[in-house]
Scaffold this active site. Structure first.
Site, PDB file in Angstrom:
ATOM      1  N   CYS A   1      -8.632   4.286  -4.639  1.00 44.50           N
ATOM      2  CA  CYS A   1      -9.504   3.173  -5.025  1.00 44.50           C
ATOM      3  C   CYS A   1     -10.966   3.480  -4.671  1.00 44.50           C
ATOM      4  O   CYS A   1     -11.246   3.959  -3.582  1.00 44.50           O
ATOM      5  CB  CYS A   1      -9.038   1.893  -4.312  1.00 44.50           C
ATOM      6  SG  CYS A   1      -9.995   0.454  -4.796  1.00 44.50           S
TER       7      CYS A   1
ATOM      8  N   CYS B   1     -13.285  -0.993   1.319  1.00 42.10           N
ATOM      9  CA  CYS B   1     -12.740  -2.000   2.246  1.00 42.10           C
ATOM     10  C   CYS B   1     -12.259  -1.305   3.538  1.00 42.10           C
ATOM     11  O   CYS B   1     -11.393  -0.424   3.482  1.00 42.10           O
ATOM     12  CB  CYS B   1     -11.598  -2.759   1.577  1.00 42.10           C
ATOM     13  SG  CYS B   1     -12.032  -3.342  -0.076  1.00 42.10           S
TER      14      CYS B   1
ATOM     15  N   CYS C   1      -8.459  -0.728   4.489  1.00 39.91           N
ATOM     16  CA  CYS C   1      -7.452  -0.403   3.468  1.00 39.91           C
ATOM     17  C   CYS C   1      -7.041   1.064   3.421  1.00 39.91           C
ATOM     18  O   CYS C   1      -7.883   1.967   3.383  1.00 39.91           O
ATOM     19  CB  CYS C   1      -7.976  -0.835   2.091  1.00 39.91           C
ATOM     20  SG  CYS C   1      -6.697  -0.692   0.822  1.00 39.91           S
TER      21      CYS C   1
ATOM     22  N   CYS D   1       5.026 -10.093  -6.737  1.00 37.69           N
ATOM     23  CA  CYS D   1       3.575  -9.862  -6.703  1.00 37.69           C
ATOM     24  C   CYS D   1       3.286  -8.380  -6.896  1.00 37.69           C
ATOM     25  O   CYS D   1       3.770  -7.550  -6.130  1.00 37.69           O
ATOM     26  CB  CYS D   1       3.003 -10.285  -5.359  1.00 37.69           C
ATOM     27  SG  CYS D   1       3.439 -11.941  -4.867  1.00 37.69           S
TER      28      CYS D   1
ATOM     29  N   CYS E   1       2.811 -12.857  -9.867  1.00 37.23           N
ATOM     30  CA  CYS E   1       1.482 -12.829  -9.256  1.00 37.23           C
ATOM     31  C   CYS E   1       0.976 -11.402  -9.402  1.00 37.23           C
ATOM     32  O   CYS E   1       1.759 -10.466  -9.262  1.00 37.23           O
ATOM     33  CB  CYS E   1       1.589 -13.203  -7.776  1.00 37.23           C
ATOM     34  SG  CYS E   1       0.000 -13.103  -6.911  1.00 37.23           S
TER      35      CYS E   1
ATOM     36  N   CYS F   1      -4.280 -17.629  -5.512  1.00 38.75           N
ATOM     37  CA  CYS F   1      -3.772 -17.190  -4.211  1.00 38.75           C
ATOM     38  C   CYS F   1      -4.939 -16.501  -3.519  1.00 38.75           C
ATOM     39  O   CYS F   1      -5.399 -15.450  -3.982  1.00 38.75           O
ATOM     40  CB  CYS F   1      -2.607 -16.219  -4.420  1.00 38.75           C
ATOM     41  SG  CYS F   1      -2.039 -15.452  -2.882  1.00 38.75           S
TER      42      CYS F   1
ATOM     43  N   ARG G   1       0.707 -18.637   3.736  1.00 40.52           N
ATOM     44  CA  ARG G   1       1.634 -17.496   3.890  1.00 40.52           C
ATOM     45  C   ARG G   1       1.319 -16.662   5.120  1.00 40.52           C
ATOM     46  O   ARG G   1       0.201 -16.162   5.279  1.00 40.52           O
ATOM     47  CB  ARG G   1       1.597 -16.595   2.647  1.00 40.52           C
ATOM     48  CG  ARG G   1       2.569 -15.414   2.759  1.00 40.52           C
ATOM     49  CD  ARG G   1       2.683 -14.588   1.489  1.00 40.52           C
ATOM     50  NE  ARG G   1       2.963 -15.431   0.360  1.00 40.52           N
ATOM     51  CZ  ARG G   1       2.184 -15.532  -0.715  1.00 40.52           C
ATOM     52  NH1 ARG G   1       1.089 -14.810  -0.795  1.00 40.52           N
ATOM     53  NH2 ARG G   1       2.513 -16.341  -1.688  1.00 40.52           N
TER      54      ARG G   1
HETATM   55  N1  SAM Z   1      -7.448  -3.826  -5.063  1.00 41.44           N
HETATM   56  C1  SAM Z   1      -7.293  -5.208  -5.189  1.00 41.44           C
HETATM   57  C2  SAM Z   1      -8.281  -5.998  -4.367  1.00 41.44           C
HETATM   58  O1  SAM Z   1      -8.601  -5.586  -3.265  1.00 41.44           O
HETATM   59  O2  SAM Z   1      -8.740  -7.039  -4.832  1.00 41.44           O
HETATM   60  C3  SAM Z   1      -5.887  -5.693  -4.895  1.00 41.44           C
HETATM   61  C4  SAM Z   1      -5.072  -5.081  -3.779  1.00 41.44           C
HETATM   62  S1  SAM Z   1      -5.656  -5.324  -2.111  1.00 41.44           S
HETATM   63  C5  SAM Z   1      -4.677  -4.197  -1.221  1.00 41.44           C
HETATM   64  C6  SAM Z   1      -5.128  -6.979  -1.705  1.00 41.44           C
HETATM   65  C7  SAM Z   1      -5.467  -7.520  -0.343  1.00 41.44           C
HETATM   66  O3  SAM Z   1      -4.582  -6.984   0.643  1.00 41.44           O
HETATM   67  C8  SAM Z   1      -6.836  -7.257   0.232  1.00 41.44           C
HETATM   68  O4  SAM Z   1      -7.811  -8.089  -0.292  1.00 41.44           O
HETATM   69  C9  SAM Z   1      -6.632  -7.538   1.700  1.00 41.44           C
HETATM   70  O5  SAM Z   1      -6.902  -8.888   1.996  1.00 41.44           O
HETATM   71  C10 SAM Z   1      -5.141  -7.213   1.914  1.00 41.44           C
HETATM   72  N2  SAM Z   1      -4.985  -5.998   2.745  1.00 41.44           N
HETATM   73  C11 SAM Z   1      -5.207  -4.731   2.339  1.00 41.44           C
HETATM   74  N3  SAM Z   1      -5.017  -3.858   3.344  1.00 41.44           N
HETATM   75  C12 SAM Z   1      -4.663  -4.585   4.424  1.00 41.44           C
HETATM   76  C13 SAM Z   1      -4.345  -4.255   5.765  1.00 41.44           C
HETATM   77  N4  SAM Z   1      -4.380  -3.006   6.204  1.00 41.44           N
HETATM   78  N5  SAM Z   1      -4.021  -5.256   6.609  1.00 41.44           N
HETATM   79  C14 SAM Z   1      -3.999  -6.543   6.164  1.00 41.44           C
HETATM   80  N6  SAM Z   1      -4.292  -6.905   4.918  1.00 41.44           N
HETATM   81  C15 SAM Z   1      -4.633  -5.954   4.050  1.00 41.44           C
HETATM   82 FE1  SF4 Z   2      -9.309  -0.990  -3.165  1.00 43.07          FE
HETATM   83 FE2  SF4 Z   2      -7.926  -1.502  -0.968  1.00 43.07          FE
HETATM   84 FE3  SF4 Z   2     -10.289  -2.667  -1.338  1.00 43.07          FE
HETATM   85 FE4  SF4 Z   2      -8.190  -3.388  -2.892  1.00 43.07          FE
HETATM   86  S1  SF4 Z   2      -8.391  -3.670  -0.692  1.00 43.07           S
HETATM   87  S2  SF4 Z   2     -10.295  -2.965  -3.554  1.00 43.07           S
HETATM   88  S3  SF4 Z   2      -7.122  -1.416  -3.019  1.00 43.07           S
HETATM   89  S4  SF4 Z   2      -9.932  -0.452  -1.092  1.00 43.07           S
END
Ligand code: SAM
Ligand code: SF4
Ligand code: DTB
Length: 333
Positions: free
Chosen positions: A56, A60, A63, A100, A131, A191, A263
């Protein structure tokens, strides 16, 4: 309480006041609200599948899937439809009512969206709620998903606007709010929640809850994630959150958004049964069920079943959920 009595004018100070109450007072208040709107012994169960993993472009800080962090995760292309349908069928067999699907995109292209539309239609056809979480959406893309019958779109605010810049720089808080608006306007259920344990303060948690509760309509589903610490991400090694702060945040989410499903999301792997029980007492009434989240481990399904038995909790059925929550895309039971 009717929906016209739901509040959308919370101040951060007022929310902080709730967070600071004695745990007993707070859980008592949350239970009172919970029991007006829900069967307190039923938990809504969703199963996650990563339909496109890793690589990606976003940054973030939590992530595993960001191409900017060296987490050792193997990238995968968008899964074939049949693989997604097989996983959904298995989730339904195990008792989930919602499936989801998550993709590691900043936003989908229209071509990618069409592949997801086919998945939504097929999963919906199995009798599961659907979802997806695909990153940012335009209004037209949200409309396309709605036309395909999508029930929920997940898009988290993640944290407070004040702390956000310490976690993500590649997209703005305003970008996130705009996507939520597109989803809502298209008539898809929202959500949206956040992540705790990223080094934020209690005031940040209050501010995040205020952002969610002060949206023009409360998200129907509010995931409260506890950071799953992933080696190689900037947030790896962050000091652990006091577990009671998570319980408090759930209780206040319940009080602020009485009709929403709250949740207990990522981070259950490694939580004791007693900790999770406190979260349910505080008003959590939804979980992710299945051995995996997107890339990280989830609580084991046999452990979840034992826990539910010990607590006298049961899985909610789709019919019960629809009855309790007429939304913009209300389905007749
Ligand atoms: N890429 C898309 C986005 O970020 O909008 C969708 C997938 S992303 C993995 C969905 C959500 O998962 C993130 O916004 C975050 O809140 C949560 N998430 C991701 N990694 C995480 C982690 N290591 N611990 C807790 N929540 C996490
Ligand atoms: Fe990409 Fe992870 Fe951020 Fe979703 S949460 S936009 S998968 S880096
Ligand atoms: C949400 O709030 N939590 C889920 C879902 N929405 C998409 C994702 C949790 C991801 C946990 C880390 C992982 O599996 O990589």
């Amino acid at each position: 309480m009717t929906s016209s009595e739901l509040r959308h004018d919370w101040s951060v100070e007022e929310i902080e006041g709730h967070l600071a109450a004695s745990l007993s007072d707070l859980v008592f208040r949350a239970q009172g609200v919970h029991r007006v709107h829900f069967d307190p012994n039923r938990v809504q169960v969703s199963t996650l599948l990563s339909i496109k993993t890793g690589g990606c472009p976003e940054d973030c800080g939590y992530c595993s899937q960001s191409a900017r962090h060296d987490t050792g995760l193997e990238r995968e292309r968008l899964l074939p439809l049949e693989e997604v349908v097989d996983a959904a069928r298995e989730a339904k067999r195990a008792g989930a009512t919602r499936f989801c699907m998550g993709a590691a995109w900043r936003n989908p292209t229209d071509t990618q969206l069409e592949r997801v539309v086919a998945m939504v239609e097929a999963v919906s056809g199995l009798g599961l709620e659907t979802c997806v979480t695909l990153g940012m959406l335009t209004r037209a893309q949200a409309e396309r998903l709605r036309a395909a019958g999508l029930d929920y779109y997940n898009h988290n605010l993640d944290t407070s606007p004040e702390f956000y810049g310490q976690v993500v720089t590649s997209r703005s808080y305003q970008d996130r709010l705009a996507t939520l608006e597109h989803v809502r306007e298209a008539g898809i259920r929202v959500c949206s929640g956040g992540i705790l344990g990223m080094g934020e303060s209690r005031r940040d948690r209050a501010s995040l809850l205020g952002q969610l509760a002060n949206l023009p309509e409360h998200p129907e589903s509010v995931p409260i994630n506890l950071l799953v610490q992933i080696e190689g991400t900037p947030l790896f090694g962050t000091a652990e959150l006091d577990p009671f702060e998570l319980v408090r945040t759930i209780a206040v989410a319940r009080i602020l958004m009485p009709r929403s499903y709250v949740r207990l999301s990522a981070g259950r792997h490694g939580m004791s049964d007693e900790f999770q029980a406190l979260c349910f007492l505080a008003g959590a009434n939804s979980i992710f069920y299945g051995e995996r989240l997107l890339t990280a481990d989830n609580a084991a399904t046999d452990a979840d079943r034992r826990l539910f038995d010990r607590l006298g909790l049961g899985f909610e059925t789709v019919e019960a959920e629809v009855r309790s929550q007429p939304g913009p895309c209300h389905k007749q039971p």
